[in-house]
Design an enzyme around this catalytic site. Structure first.
Site, PDB file in Angstrom:
ATOM      1  N   SER A   2      -9.594  -1.723   7.449  1.00 47.14           N
ATOM      2  CA  SER A   2      -8.982  -1.502   6.141  1.00 47.14           C
ATOM      3  C   SER A   2      -8.060  -2.609   5.652  1.00 47.14           C
ATOM      4  O   SER A   2      -7.617  -2.572   4.504  1.00 47.14           O
ATOM      5  CB  SER A   2      -8.228  -0.168   6.128  1.00 47.14           C
ATOM      6  OG  SER A   2      -9.133   0.911   6.140  1.00 47.14           O
ATOM      7  N   LYS A   7       0.833  -1.199   0.000  1.00 45.51           N
ATOM      8  CA  LYS A   7       0.000   0.000   0.000  1.00 45.51           C
ATOM      9  C   LYS A   7       0.875   1.259   0.000  1.00 45.51           C
ATOM     10  O   LYS A   7       1.913   1.298   0.671  1.00 45.51           O
ATOM     11  CB  LYS A   7      -0.875  -0.060   1.263  1.00 45.51           C
ATOM     12  CG  LYS A   7      -1.949   0.985   1.418  1.00 45.51           C
ATOM     13  CD  LYS A   7      -2.746   0.678   2.687  1.00 45.51           C
ATOM     14  CE  LYS A   7      -3.922   1.615   2.896  1.00 45.51           C
ATOM     15  NZ  LYS A   7      -4.694   1.238   4.108  1.00 45.51           N
ATOM     16  N   SER A  46      -9.354   0.534   3.270  1.00 45.32           N
ATOM     17  CA  SER A  46      -8.629   1.403   2.373  1.00 45.32           C
ATOM     18  C   SER A  46      -7.460   0.724   1.657  1.00 45.32           C
ATOM     19  O   SER A  46      -6.861   1.316   0.755  1.00 45.32           O
ATOM     20  CB  SER A  46      -8.093   2.608   3.168  1.00 45.32           C
ATOM     21  OG  SER A  46      -7.195   2.193   4.188  1.00 45.32           O
TER      22      SER A  46
END
Length: 450
Positions: free
Chosen positions: A172, A73, A148
């Site tokens: 997330s 990420k 996310s």
């Protein structure tokens, strides 16, 4: 399965030691996935691969991830690279140091392919992003990938990597895992250092892996865990095991209250089948009243958004127009939140932690919840603007994940029973520091179903 066998599986059979060839093939594939990768880092990745090959030629290995291609990420700093945070390009910055978790994976032998997409500043459970769009969901075409850590879940589901790091403040890691049909492992708060990681909520943020299997998730978690002497919250405790043990007969709880009454029929059927499977494996199944968790979502939101408002206060004051409408609206609302609401939410957190330890873990070793109510929503049905319906969507997607962040508990999101080929994900939840027990049960269930 040993750590070395797992690494070989993750590294696409590196017996010949040709990490560079594997990396070139992985980069070529990754460069075709522009909704999943923000960018690849070919020079850095190939340099890491060549180092692995030099050592392999000497009969040596860097560690349990020798030559394994991963990606992460876009919120973890790496010296000399730009961290983008899923935000407007003017928010990106060149990192001066490398996050502890990436440094530990490097030392274990990973080859880091590059940056994966994410929700803007890690603030959307759907994975949609006003600046960058939405990563494709390889498992359920047209559905949101979850957020996310959207790119992390999508990259694994697409077969681009076997594991990826994500962060979890309200779900997330677990939500993208559920949406994309992969494994997501949120550790105990304080298990993994967040040094060099973009903050959202200092009280709730956790870093952990998403992976193609429980074995791979627990291997990565074992590598990144432990105090680094910088993060003051990270506990000086032994890392979780990288390998499975057959779990003893456990007491496993399932909610019998109205808290889970609204789940999809397919999810209810999946939980029924899982109960039966666990009983067949010799575990005890206990009905629990988990309605307490249903009261914790708002307190979790108050803490997360109050702390996010503090993180973003300076930039929001001068560049509010550079935020996407959903994120901007949430931050502006948080700025108006009274201080006593935050203090009260922290009091609720402490009391709830005590209650759950006494009233839940006094009766069971672990408990199981859905990760999502059912399947993820379709991307074209979700409005990214600051619509009142978005607040309802955020609340419903995090219904079963957000309370666990407030409590600081570890949870493993595991693809569960499938209906018509679609995954219905469940969470295995345990008391603080019980990652080994959770992963052992998860791996047992995964193996029996395979």
């Amino acid at each position: 399965m040993t750590a070395q066998t797992i690494a070989q599986q993750m590294g696409a059979r590196l017996e010949a030691g040709d990490a560079e060839a594997v990396t070139r093939a992985a980069l070529k594939l990754a460069q075709t996935e522009d909704t999943i990768f923000v960018r690849t880092e070919p020079e850095a990745a190939l340099a890491q691969a060549r180092t692995c090959d030099v050592l392999a030629a000497r009969g040596q290995a860097m560690g349990p991830l020798h030559g394994v291609t991963l990606a992460h990420k876009d919120m973890f700093d790496r010296a000399g690279q730009v961290t983008g945070f899923g935000a407007h390009p003017d928010a990106a910055r060149a990192a001066t140091g490398t996050s502890t978790v990436l440094a530990r994976l490097d030392a274990a032998g990973q080859v880091d392919l590059g940056r994966l997409t994410m929700s803007e500043f890690a603030m959307s459970p759907t994975g949609q992003n006003a600046h960058w769009g939405v990563a494709r969901n390889p498992r359920i075409p047209g559905a949101v990938p979850g957020g996310s850590s959207s790119g992390s879940g999508a990259a694994i589901a697409a077969g681009l990597v076997r594991a990826a790091l994500g962060s979890d403040t309200g779900g997330s890691i677990r939500l993208p895992a559920a949406c994309c049909g992969v494994v997501g492992f949120k550790p105990t708060k304080g298990r993994v250092p967040v040094t060099g990681v973009m903050p959202l909520s200092y009280t709730l943020d956790c870093v952990g892996p998403l992976a193609a299997s429980v074995a791979e998730a627990r291997l990565v978690l074992s590598i990144i865990s432990g105090a680094d002497g910088i993060d003051p919250v990270c506990a000086d405790r032994p890392a979780p095991r990288a390998y499975a043990r057959s779990p003893q007969k456990l007491r496993i709880g399932f909610d019998a209250s109205a808290y889970t009454a609204g789940i999809a029929p397919e999810m209810a059927e999946g939980l029924r089948r899982l109960k039966a499977l666990l009983q067949d494996l010799g575990h005890g199944v206990v009905d629990l009243d988990l309605s307490l968790l249903d009261t914790l979502g708002e307190a979790s939101n108050v803490i997360a958004m109050s702390e996010a408002a503090a993180v973003h206060a300076d930039r929001l004051a001068v560049a509010a127009e550079r935020y996407g409408p959903q994120v901007r609206s949430r931050l502006l609302q948080a700025e108006a939140m009274p201080g006593y609401a935050y203090v009260r939410a922290m009091q609720i957190r402490l009391k709830a932690q005590q209650q759950v330890n006494q009233e839940v873990f006094g009766k069971v070793d672990l408990f199981i919840l859905p990760t999502l109510i059912g399947l993820p929503p379709m991307a074209d049905a979700v409005n990214i603007s600051a619509d009142p319906k978005m607040a309802s969507l955020i609340g419903s997607m995090g219904k079963y994940t957000r309370p666990l962040n407030l409590l600081g508990l570890p949870a493993l999101s595991l693809p569960g029973h499938e209906a018509e080929g679609l995954p219905y994900s469940v969470q295995i939840v345990g008391p603080a520091w019980s990652e080994d027990l959770i992963a052992d049960l998860g791996q047992q269930v995964e193996t029996v179903r395979a």
